[in-house]
Motif scaffolding. Structure first.
Motif, PDB file in Angstrom:
ATOM      1  N   THR A  90       0.829  -1.253  -0.075  1.00  0.00           N
ATOM      2  CA  THR A  90      -0.002   0.018   0.088  1.00  0.00           C
ATOM      3  C   THR A  90       1.064   1.228   0.158  1.00  0.00           C
ATOM      4  O   THR A  90       2.041   1.338   0.648  1.00  0.00           O
ATOM      5  N   GLU A 110      -7.741  -2.796   1.678  1.00  0.00           N
ATOM      6  CA  GLU A 110      -6.743  -1.708   1.267  1.00  0.00           C
ATOM      7  C   GLU A 110      -5.749  -2.408   0.154  1.00  0.00           C
ATOM      8  O   GLU A 110      -5.324  -1.727  -0.599  1.00  0.00           O
ATOM      9  N   CYS A 114      -5.266  -0.873  -3.562  1.00  0.00           N
ATOM     10  CA  CYS A 114      -3.735  -0.305  -3.829  1.00  0.00           C
ATOM     11  C   CYS A 114      -2.913  -1.161  -4.913  1.00  0.00           C
ATOM     12  O   CYS A 114      -2.174  -0.799  -5.489  1.00  0.00           O
TER      13      CYS A 114
END
Ligand code: SF4
Length: 202
Positions: A90, A110, A114
């Motif tokens: 990330t 996440e 990402c």
């Protein structure tokens, strides 16, 4: 693709990343941390996500863990840090709450949001070897739920690129640092990488 083209493409992704709001981490970041290094790197290190110092500076691995990683690269591998590429899964700092007190690994949402940036970085750089640092990046790259203790020191594969999983420098520091047997394990893993690349220190 020549170095200039690679550099241009990476800069263009970095610009997208800097404006990205695809997951909740954008709400707490100071700035994004795209990654840095040689667009033609033979070795690419992948960690989990930026920490406090990285969030403040916009650079990957600049705190204590960064110092250890730099030693691994420069003393262990015998090459300047600038000759490799260093990135994270990330690009914004994951913390346990919105107060920015404590880091945590990126969650699945996440990571999914990402990771396309990371995949594009890998495609452009096209390294000869990927070294994953710790569980989140190893599990993402090798598509496994196995833990780093079992996976480290054994070659994996990412679309034809050899992958060497090893411990995250932060984990080594938390578990004794320079005196930790984990550090010796990391050196052993690095030696396998040097042998694979045919680099002088092998
Ligand atoms: S972590 Fe990645 S996907 Fe989430 S906001 Fe930051 S750049 Fe975008």
């Amino acid at each position: 693709m020549n170095t200039l083209d690679k550099s241009d493409k990476l800069q263009s992704i970095a610009s997208e990343v800097s404006k990205c709001t695809k997951c909740k981490l954008h709400t707490t970041r100071t700035q994004t941390v795209f990654g840095e290094g040689n667009p033609d790197a033979e070795v690419m290190f992948i960690g989990e996500g930026p920490g406090k110092q990285e969030d403040l500076t916009g650079r990957p691995f600049v705190g204590k863990a960064g110092e250890l990683l730099t030693r691994i690269i420069e003393k262990g591998m015998g090459v300047p840090r600038e000759s490799v590429f260093i990135a994270n899964v990330t690009k914004c700092r994951p913390t346990v709450d919105l107060k920015f007190d404590k880091d945590r690994p990126p969650d699945e949402e996440e990571t999914i949001a990402c990771s396309p940036f990371l995949l594009r970085q890998i495609e452009i750089i096209s390294p000869k070897v990927i070294i994953t640092l710790g569980n989140p990046s190893t599990r993402f790259i090798l598509r496994t739920q196995e833990g780093i203790t079992k996976l480290r020191g054994k070659w994996g594969d990412f679309h034809g690129i050899p992958v060497m999983p090893t411990y995250h420098p932060s984990y080594v520091i938390r578990n004794g640092g320079d005196n930790s047997p984990l550090k010796r394990d990391v050196w052993e893993d690095v030696k396998l990488v040097l042998q694979k690349l045919g680099w002088k220190r092998a």
